[in-house]
Design a protein around this motif. Structure first.
Motif, PDB file in Angstrom:
ATOM      1  N   SER A  76     -28.855 -11.692  -5.505  1.00  0.00           N
ATOM      2  CA  SER A  76     -27.667 -11.944  -4.677  1.00  0.00           C
ATOM      3  C   SER A  76     -26.826 -10.966  -4.525  1.00  0.00           C
ATOM      4  O   SER A  76     -26.159 -10.486  -5.610  1.00  0.00           O
ATOM      5  CB  SER A  76     -27.250 -13.366  -5.125  1.00  0.00           C
ATOM      6  OG  SER A  76     -26.005 -13.605  -4.304  1.00  0.00           O
ATOM      7  N   THR A  77     -26.372 -10.437  -3.499  1.00  0.00           N
ATOM      8  CA  THR A  77     -25.140  -9.389  -3.143  1.00  0.00           C
ATOM      9  C   THR A  77     -24.083  -9.985  -2.655  1.00  0.00           C
ATOM     10  O   THR A  77     -24.239 -10.779  -1.695  1.00  0.00           O
ATOM     11  CB  THR A  77     -25.671  -8.291  -2.632  1.00  0.00           C
ATOM     12  OG1 THR A  77     -26.207  -8.381  -1.391  1.00  0.00           O
ATOM     13  CG2 THR A  77     -26.852  -7.576  -3.551  1.00  0.00           C
ATOM     14  N   SER A  78     -22.957  -9.397  -2.514  1.00  0.00           N
ATOM     15  CA  SER A  78     -21.633  -9.725  -1.904  1.00  0.00           C
ATOM     16  C   SER A  78     -20.924  -8.483  -1.533  1.00  0.00           C
ATOM     17  O   SER A  78     -20.857  -7.645  -2.373  1.00  0.00           O
ATOM     18  CB  SER A  78     -20.862 -10.637  -2.703  1.00  0.00           C
ATOM     19  OG  SER A  78     -19.684 -11.008  -2.035  1.00  0.00           O
ATOM     20  N   ALA A  79     -20.571  -8.407  -0.524  1.00  0.00           N
ATOM     21  CA  ALA A  79     -19.573  -7.290   0.126  1.00  0.00           C
ATOM     22  C   ALA A  79     -18.473  -7.727   0.926  1.00  0.00           C
ATOM     23  O   ALA A  79     -18.676  -8.506   1.745  1.00  0.00           O
ATOM     24  CB  ALA A  79     -20.377  -6.200   0.705  1.00  0.00           C
ATOM     25  N   ARG A 129     -13.145 -11.880   4.567  1.00  0.00           N
ATOM     26  CA  ARG A 129     -14.478 -12.431   4.536  1.00  0.00           C
ATOM     27  C   ARG A 129     -15.519 -11.641   3.719  1.00  0.00           C
ATOM     28  O   ARG A 129     -15.177 -10.264   3.635  1.00  0.00           O
ATOM     29  CB  ARG A 129     -14.787 -12.366   5.929  1.00  0.00           C
ATOM     30  CG  ARG A 129     -13.796 -13.339   7.099  1.00  0.00           C
ATOM     31  CD  ARG A 129     -14.449 -13.273   8.449  1.00  0.00           C
ATOM     32  NE  ARG A 129     -14.366 -12.040   9.108  1.00  0.00           N
ATOM     33  CZ  ARG A 129     -15.432 -11.198   9.366  1.00  0.00           C
ATOM     34  NH1 ARG A 129     -16.578 -11.696   9.332  1.00  0.00           N
ATOM     35  NH2 ARG A 129     -15.129  -9.932  10.090  1.00  0.00           N
ATOM     36  N   ARG A 130     -16.378 -12.331   3.273  1.00  0.00           N
ATOM     37  CA  ARG A 130     -17.431 -11.544   2.457  1.00  0.00           C
ATOM     38  C   ARG A 130     -18.705 -11.892   3.021  1.00  0.00           C
ATOM     39  O   ARG A 130     -19.106 -12.780   3.595  1.00  0.00           O
ATOM     40  CB  ARG A 130     -17.318 -12.079   1.040  1.00  0.00           C
ATOM     41  CG  ARG A 130     -16.132 -11.836   0.381  1.00  0.00           C
ATOM     42  CD  ARG A 130     -16.186 -12.214  -1.291  1.00  0.00           C
ATOM     43  NE  ARG A 130     -17.235 -11.149  -1.864  1.00  0.00           N
ATOM     44  CZ  ARG A 130     -16.488 -10.134  -2.331  1.00  0.00           C
ATOM     45  NH1 ARG A 130     -15.463  -9.751  -2.249  1.00  0.00           N
ATOM     46  NH2 ARG A 130     -17.437  -9.172  -2.852  1.00  0.00           N
ATOM     47  N   GLN A 131     -19.795 -10.883   2.912  1.00  0.00           N
ATOM     48  CA  GLN A 131     -21.094 -11.084   3.533  1.00  0.00           C
ATOM     49  C   GLN A 131     -22.040 -11.280   2.263  1.00  0.00           C
ATOM     50  O   GLN A 131     -21.865 -10.330   1.369  1.00  0.00           O
ATOM     51  CB  GLN A 131     -21.481  -9.712   4.047  1.00  0.00           C
ATOM     52  CG  GLN A 131     -22.941  -9.900   4.664  1.00  0.00           C
ATOM     53  CD  GLN A 131     -23.214  -8.490   5.575  1.00  0.00           C
ATOM     54  OE1 GLN A 131     -23.145  -8.577   6.785  1.00  0.00           O
ATOM     55  NE2 GLN A 131     -24.002  -7.444   5.221  1.00  0.00           N
ATOM     56  N   GLN A 132     -22.732 -12.144   2.378  1.00  0.00           N
ATOM     57  CA  GLN A 132     -23.525 -12.718   1.215  1.00  0.00           C
ATOM     58  C   GLN A 132     -25.261 -12.160   1.867  1.00  0.00           C
ATOM     59  O   GLN A 132     -25.433 -12.256   2.930  1.00  0.00           O
ATOM     60  CB  GLN A 132     -23.723 -14.092   1.055  1.00  0.00           C
ATOM     61  CG  GLN A 132     -22.272 -14.572   0.778  1.00  0.00           C
ATOM     62  CD  GLN A 132     -21.652 -14.148  -0.535  1.00  0.00           C
ATOM     63  OE1 GLN A 132     -22.397 -14.011  -1.353  1.00  0.00           O
ATOM     64  NE2 GLN A 132     -20.352 -13.879  -0.545  1.00  0.00           N
ATOM     65  N   ALA A 156     -23.256  -3.080  -1.628  1.00  0.00           N
ATOM     66  CA  ALA A 156     -22.769  -4.311  -2.419  1.00  0.00           C
ATOM     67  C   ALA A 156     -21.430  -4.117  -3.462  1.00  0.00           C
ATOM     68  O   ALA A 156     -21.715  -2.930  -3.995  1.00  0.00           O
ATOM     69  CB  ALA A 156     -23.805  -5.061  -2.944  1.00  0.00           C
ATOM     70  N   GLN A 158     -20.680  -6.805  -5.166  1.00  0.00           N
ATOM     71  CA  GLN A 158     -21.015  -7.548  -6.436  1.00  0.00           C
ATOM     72  C   GLN A 158     -22.530  -7.804  -6.211  1.00  0.00           C
ATOM     73  O   GLN A 158     -22.941  -8.032  -5.240  1.00  0.00           O
ATOM     74  CB  GLN A 158     -20.101  -8.919  -6.303  1.00  0.00           C
ATOM     75  CG  GLN A 158     -18.784  -8.814  -6.714  1.00  0.00           C
ATOM     76  CD  GLN A 158     -18.091 -10.098  -6.249  1.00  0.00           C
ATOM     77  OE1 GLN A 158     -18.639 -11.041  -6.457  1.00  0.00           O
ATOM     78  NE2 GLN A 158     -16.739 -10.248  -6.612  1.00  0.00           N
ATOM     79  N   SER A 160     -25.539 -10.246  -8.487  1.00  0.00           N
ATOM     80  CA  SER A 160     -26.121 -10.942  -9.421  1.00  0.00           C
ATOM     81  C   SER A 160     -27.648 -11.617  -9.344  1.00  0.00           C
ATOM     82  O   SER A 160     -27.981 -11.219  -8.229  1.00  0.00           O
ATOM     83  CB  SER A 160     -25.133 -12.320  -9.490  1.00  0.00           C
ATOM     84  OG  SER A 160     -25.318 -13.177  -8.096  1.00  0.00           O
TER      85      SER A 160
END
Length: 526
Positions: A76-79, A129-132, A156, A158, A160
């Motif tokens: 899983s990534t977040s940016a 806002r974050r994109q998952q 990304a 983050q 996980s």
């Protein structure tokens, strides 16, 4: 999961789809079951000819899947999404290139709502806002080393990883390589993790059973089965294409997940699909062969990046027409195979080895080469290493030693901090165009797929050479001549090299709503 059907590909797939039909050997179309029993031998058939025994089909994949599932993870990534260049403009700002706000009463709540919606602007005092995004991966070292695709974690801030039992851990990007689309992650588990080995993909045959395990559409631990449909596929996705094609169902979210043989070995890393715009599977998926990935994974683990050998030449495949024209034949009289040299860097290793334009390289070491396999074989040799080339030169074969140099393409470095790189631009006045990197915001604004490479045309000057050739904002430039580009710096340097060589125009490979096309753009004043 990367999707090959971006824009023009969808039309091509529609043309190829013929539901429920199969081409019979007699040349007509027939409709029938996918599998049929062999016809019993007739009286005219010799009784001494044995009937081939049917190949064993597994009664179940349950035991194998149960053994392999714990080694496959969800990634899983977040940016953080960067604000666009117009986000700070008011509702009454005039932006002819942006979306138009319906004519509501100035200052009304509806006007502000539509402005914020169309501009993707967060409400005041709200967090960024974050994109998952979700992908897959697999564990190759019990200490917590995981392999996935680069495009799963690219950009990304983050990352996980979630194990099959639901344990979630933050992951560090050890190294990544965008050219082959691989990345290595590391987690710090409290106990050793279950692992799977990389197998020998070169031994895999068309028709072999395979299992794909991953996280399609966020559905944890999904197992699908199929066969190897083809080998050595070049889908013109990159310089090092050599994919395993499979009909095991692969969808968005399977990216980076393993393709297993029946021995439980990873023989491929699922990377591309040929399917609908929504990422749905139609039974055509592509995986990076394990034998191609092994050396890259080792380098990423050791150094965090990949170093590739470089010869300093450009070449093309030897087609039958070229072979006939050059009278290039094998001893048996058939047309020869190899790579025809079209350009040599005067300061590169090829020039120092004595290669010339018009030479044909037929072998590197003990490996036969073609225009498709040459980049991958050369890139697998480390800079500074020596190789023996078999070269067809003016009608005769000869052997030349060569010491490979370092590829001028800069390697992808792992992130040094947790922040996403800033959006970068390059303005080229000679062409009248400004390009920018393709980030998450650009993909959303211009409906670009997650596998889109190149640079985004962010501005075109009116009356400029680029405008005169039909290039427009929102187009994507993927190549300058034969040079693939991924950043604005790549683009600027490629154009500058042509300018220094006194070229009068630049040949650009441009993608728009109608697909890819070559566009020659003159320099300003030519």
């Amino acid at each position: 999961m990367k999707n090959l059907l971006a824009r023009s590909g969808a039309r091509r797939a529609a043309c190829l789809a013929v539901s429920g039909l199969a081409l019979s050997l007699s040349g007509g179309w027939s409709v029938g079951p996918a599998f049929a029993q062999s016809a019993p031998p007739t009286s005219s058939q010799p009784s001494s000819v044995p009937t081939p025994a049917p190949r064993s089909v597994p009664s179940s994949f349950a035991d194998l899947a149960n053994r392999l599932l714990p080694s496959v993870v969800n990634v899983s990534t977040s940016a953080v999404l960067k604000p666009s260049k117009n986000d700070d403009k008011g509702p009454d700002s005039s932006d002819p290139d942006g979306p138009q706000v319906p004519p509501f009463q100035p200052g009304s709540p509806l006007e502000k709502f539509f402005h914020d919606y169309l501009k993707h602007k967060p409400a005041p005092n709200q967090p960024p806002r974050r994109q998952q995004a979700l992908g897959s991966g697999f564990i190759i070292d019990a200490s917590g080393i995981i392999v996935t695709n680069n495009h799963v974690i690219e950009g990304a801030d983050q990352v996980s990883v979630t194990l099959q039992d639901g344990t979630e851990m933050p992951a560090r990007i050890v190294g990544r390589d965008s050219q082959v689309d691989l990345a290595v992650l590391e987690v710090k588990p409290k106990h050793p993790l279950p692992t799977v080995p990389l197998g020998q993909s070169d031994k895999a045959r068309i028709g072999d059973w395979v299992l794909a395990i991953g996280n399609p559409f966020g559905l944890n631990g999904t197992v699908t089965a199929g066969i190897i449909s083809s080998r050595g596929r070049n889908v013109e996705h990159g310089l090092y294409d050599d994919y395993i094609q499979t009909d095991a169902a692969i969808n968005r979210g399977n990216s980076g997940g393993p393709l297993f043989n029946l021995s439980g070995e990873v023989i491929g890393i699922n990377t591309l699909i040929y399917g609908g715009a929504g990422g749905d599977s139609i039974g055509i998926g592509f995986a990076i062969p394990a034998d191609d990935a092994r050396g890259i994974i080792d380098q990423l683990r050791r150094t965090g990046h990949v170093s590739r050998g470089w010869m300093g030449l450009k070449f093309q495949d030897v087609t039958n027409d070229i072979a006939e024209t050059l009278d290039f034949h094998k001893p048996d009289g058939s047309n020869g195979k190899g790579t025809l040299i079209s350009e040599i860097d005067p300061k590169g290793p090829a020039a120092k080895a004595g290669l010339e334009v018009g030479d044909i390289i037929t072998r590197v070491g003990d490996q036969d080469v073609t225009g498709q396999t040459m980049p991958r074989i050369i890139a697998s040799i480390l800079p500074g290493a020596k190789a023996q080339l078999t070269v067809w030169h003016k009608g005769a074969l000869k052997t030349l030693p060569i010491t490979l140099g370092q590829s001028p393409t800069p390697p992808d470095m792992p992130p040094s901090d947790t922040h996403q790189p800033e959006h970068r631009h390059a303005a080229l006045g000679e062409l009248g165009v400004t390009v920018s990197s393709i980030d998450a915001d650009a993909r959303t604004q211009y409906a670009l797929t997650d596998d889109q490479r190149g640079v985004l045309v962010s501005r075109v000057e009116a009356g400029s050479p680029a405008a005169s050739r039909g290039i427009a904002e929102g187009n994507v430039i993927t190549q300058v001549g034969q040079d693939q580009i991924n950043t604005p710096d790549d683009f600027a340097k490629a154009v500058q090299r042509l300018h220094e060589r006194k070229k009068t125009e630049v040949l650009l490979l441009v993608q728009d709503d109608d697909g890819l096309r070559w566009v020659p753009v003159p320099f300003l004043g030519n």
